[in-house]
Design a protein around this motif. Structure first.
Motif, PDB file in Angstrom:
ATOM      1  N   ARG A  24      15.788 -34.215  27.659  1.00  0.00           N
ATOM      2  CA  ARG A  24      15.420 -33.330  28.759  1.00  0.00           C
ATOM      3  C   ARG A  24      16.126 -31.974  28.612  1.00  0.00           C
ATOM      4  NH1 ARG A  24      18.088 -32.692  33.432  1.00  0.00           N
ATOM      5  NH2 ARG A  24      17.001 -31.695  35.146  1.00  0.00           N
ATOM      6  N   CYS A  25      17.414 -32.028  28.380  1.00  0.00           N
ATOM      7  CA  CYS A  25      18.159 -30.780  28.237  1.00  0.00           C
ATOM      8  C   CYS A  25      17.720 -30.038  26.973  1.00  0.00           C
ATOM      9  CB  CYS A  25      19.650 -31.059  28.208  1.00  0.00           C
ATOM     10  SG  CYS A  25      20.317 -31.430  29.842  1.00  0.00           S
ATOM     11  N   LYS A  26      17.371 -30.777  25.948  1.00  0.00           N
ATOM     12  CA  LYS A  26      16.903 -30.153  24.717  1.00  0.00           C
ATOM     13  C   LYS A  26      15.619 -29.362  24.995  1.00  0.00           C
ATOM     14  CE  LYS A  26      15.778 -31.395  19.955  1.00  0.00           C
ATOM     15  NZ  LYS A  26      15.600 -32.518  19.024  1.00  0.00           N
TER      16      LYS A  26
ATOM     17  N   PHE B  61      22.661 -31.551  22.671  1.00  0.00           N
ATOM     18  CA  PHE B  61      22.367 -31.708  24.092  1.00  0.00           C
ATOM     19  C   PHE B  61      22.592 -33.157  24.481  1.00  0.00           C
ATOM     20  CE2 PHE B  61      19.742 -28.434  22.205  1.00  0.00           C
ATOM     21  CZ  PHE B  61      20.178 -27.341  22.913  1.00  0.00           C
ATOM     22  N   CYS B  62      22.706 -33.414  25.778  1.00  0.00           N
ATOM     23  CA  CYS B  62      23.027 -34.760  26.221  1.00  0.00           C
ATOM     24  C   CYS B  62      21.774 -35.621  26.246  1.00  0.00           C
ATOM     25  CB  CYS B  62      23.684 -34.715  27.598  1.00  0.00           C
ATOM     26  SG  CYS B  62      22.564 -34.222  28.926  1.00  0.00           S
ATOM     27  N   SER B  63      20.617 -35.000  26.286  1.00  0.00           N
ATOM     28  CA  SER B  63      19.383 -35.771  26.403  1.00  0.00           C
ATOM     29  C   SER B  63      18.200 -34.934  25.945  1.00  0.00           C
ATOM     30  CB  SER B  63      19.166 -36.181  27.862  1.00  0.00           C
ATOM     31  OG  SER B  63      18.973 -35.020  28.646  1.00  0.00           O
TER      32      SER B  63
ATOM     33  N   LYS C 118      30.266 -30.729  24.885  1.00  0.00           N
ATOM     34  CA  LYS C 118      29.527 -30.709  26.153  1.00  0.00           C
ATOM     35  C   LYS C 118      28.122 -30.163  25.944  1.00  0.00           C
ATOM     36  CE  LYS C 118      33.411 -30.351  29.282  1.00  0.00           C
ATOM     37  NZ  LYS C 118      34.065 -29.543  30.329  1.00  0.00           N
ATOM     38  N   CYS C 119      27.213 -30.712  26.688  1.00  0.00           N
ATOM     39  CA  CYS C 119      25.841 -30.235  26.663  1.00  0.00           C
ATOM     40  C   CYS C 119      25.808 -28.786  27.144  1.00  0.00           C
ATOM     41  CB  CYS C 119      24.977 -31.116  27.561  1.00  0.00           C
ATOM     42  SG  CYS C 119      23.307 -30.497  27.767  1.00  0.00           S
ATOM     43  N   PRO C 120      25.239 -27.866  26.345  1.00  0.00           N
ATOM     44  CA  PRO C 120      25.217 -26.458  26.738  1.00  0.00           C
ATOM     45  C   PRO C 120      24.305 -26.188  27.931  1.00  0.00           C
ATOM     46  CG  PRO C 120      24.012 -26.766  24.686  1.00  0.00           C
ATOM     47  CD  PRO C 120      24.647 -28.090  25.021  1.00  0.00           C
ATOM     48  N   ILE C 121      23.494 -27.147  28.299  1.00  0.00           N
ATOM     49  CA  ILE C 121      22.578 -26.948  29.422  1.00  0.00           C
ATOM     50  C   ILE C 121      23.195 -27.401  30.727  1.00  0.00           C
ATOM     51  CG2 ILE C 121      20.343 -27.582  30.396  1.00  0.00           C
ATOM     52  CD1 ILE C 121      20.217 -25.694  27.997  1.00  0.00           C
ATOM     53  N   CYS C 122      23.663 -28.640  30.776  1.00  0.00           N
ATOM     54  CA  CYS C 122      24.152 -29.166  32.044  1.00  0.00           C
ATOM     55  C   CYS C 122      25.668 -29.338  32.064  1.00  0.00           C
ATOM     56  CB  CYS C 122      23.455 -30.482  32.369  1.00  0.00           C
ATOM     57  SG  CYS C 122      23.907 -31.824  31.258  1.00  0.00           S
ATOM     58  N   GLY C 123      26.302 -29.220  30.901  1.00  0.00           N
ATOM     59  CA  GLY C 123      27.747 -29.286  30.852  1.00  0.00           C
ATOM     60  C   GLY C 123      28.304 -30.697  30.805  1.00  0.00           C
TER      61      GLY C 123
HETATM   62 ZN   LIG Z   1      22.473 -31.984  29.415  1.00  0.00          ZN
END
Ligand SMILES: [Zn+2]
Length: 67
Positions: A28-30, A24-26, A5-10
């Motif tokens: 943006r989250c990175k 990260f998922c994207s 899971k992305c540590p930012i948005c889950g």
């Molecule tokens: Zn994310």
């Protein structure tokens, strides 16, 4: 193996070959994560005082150098 899971948005983060922002998922989250680091919201889990380093553990004592 489960999707990390992305540590930012889950949200599920796609694996690396197709996701250069992994873990990260994207991008943006990175970037959000990078911004947190730059803002020192995160504490770097590095060596702490008393971990063998001879860095001054008690900054107050340095005031003794003042006349
Ligand atoms: Zn994310």
């Amino acid at each position: 193996m489960s999707t990390p899971k992305c540590p930012i948005c889950g949200r599920p983060a796609a694996p690396r070959p197709g996701n250069r922002a992994f873990p990260f998922c994207s991008d943006r989250c990175k970037l959000i994560d990078l911004g947190k680091w730059l803002g020192e919201e995160y504490r770097i889990p590095g060596p702490r005082a008393g971990d063998g380093a001879d860095a001054p553990a008690r900054p107050e004592e340095r005031e003794d150098d003042e006349p």
